[in-house]
Design an enzyme around this catalytic site. Structure first.
Site, PDB file in Angstrom:
ATOM      1  N   TYR A  74     -35.768  60.885  18.361  1.00  0.00           N
ATOM      2  CA  TYR A  74     -36.465  61.449  19.301  1.00  0.00           C
ATOM      3  C   TYR A  74     -36.037  61.241  20.428  1.00  0.00           C
ATOM      4  CZ  TYR A  74     -39.913  63.883  21.919  1.00  0.00           C
ATOM      5  OH  TYR A  74     -40.597  64.353  23.033  1.00  0.00           O
ATOM      6  N   HIS A 111     -33.708  63.283  23.509  1.00  0.00           N
ATOM      7  CA  HIS A 111     -34.277  63.381  24.977  1.00  0.00           C
ATOM      8  C   HIS A 111     -33.418  62.444  25.993  1.00  0.00           C
ATOM      9  CE1 HIS A 111     -37.689  65.307  23.330  1.00  0.00           C
ATOM     10  NE2 HIS A 111     -37.559  65.945  24.364  1.00  0.00           N
ATOM     11  N   TRP A 115     -34.746  75.406  20.940  1.00  0.00           N
ATOM     12  CA  TRP A 115     -34.998  73.915  20.916  1.00  0.00           C
ATOM     13  C   TRP A 115     -36.195  73.439  20.078  1.00  0.00           C
ATOM     14  CZ3 TRP A 115     -33.344  69.744  23.246  1.00  0.00           C
ATOM     15  CH2 TRP A 115     -34.248  68.555  23.373  1.00  0.00           C
TER      16      TRP A 115
END
Length: 110
Positions: free
Chosen positions: A18, A22, A75
């Site tokens: 994750y 990002h 997304w």
């Protein structure tokens, strides 16, 4: 300008992936978020818990606009492999915001 907090939780074992996703969010996603009225979005992580701080003109309108946007839909579908979901608050903006309790600057302003 509105600031609100959101809470989501990661699927076990996806924490590192994750964060890698990002490291650089898709530029086209940032464009559609900006066009929807979101001026800033920050995310903090504690274990599997994610805490988001969102600044925008009208969060409900932004969520409505993004829900029909193909970039945001891609997304969200992509991130579904990492995120269990957002905590629900039936009293919060768009059903997701955390209940605001206290802000130091608001208290000291008057």
């Amino acid at each position: 300008m509105t600031r609100l907090a959101l809470h989501s939780r990661l699927i076990p074992g996806t924490e590192e992936a994750y964060e890698i996703e990002h490291a650089t969010v898709w530029p086209e996603l940032i464009e559609v978020m900006t066009a929807a009225g979101i001026t800033d979005w920050s995310i903090w992580r504690s274990g599997r818990d994610l805490f988001h701080l969102v600044e925008c003109d009208d969060f409900e309108a932004a969520v409505a606009k993004l829900s029909n946007d193909p970039v945001d839909q891609r997304w969200q579908q992509h991130m579904a492999q990492f995120v269990e979901g957002f905590a629900k608050n039936p009293d919060g903006l768009a059903g997701q915001s955390l209940r605001h309790v206290w802000t130091m600057s608001e208290q000291t302003a008057g």
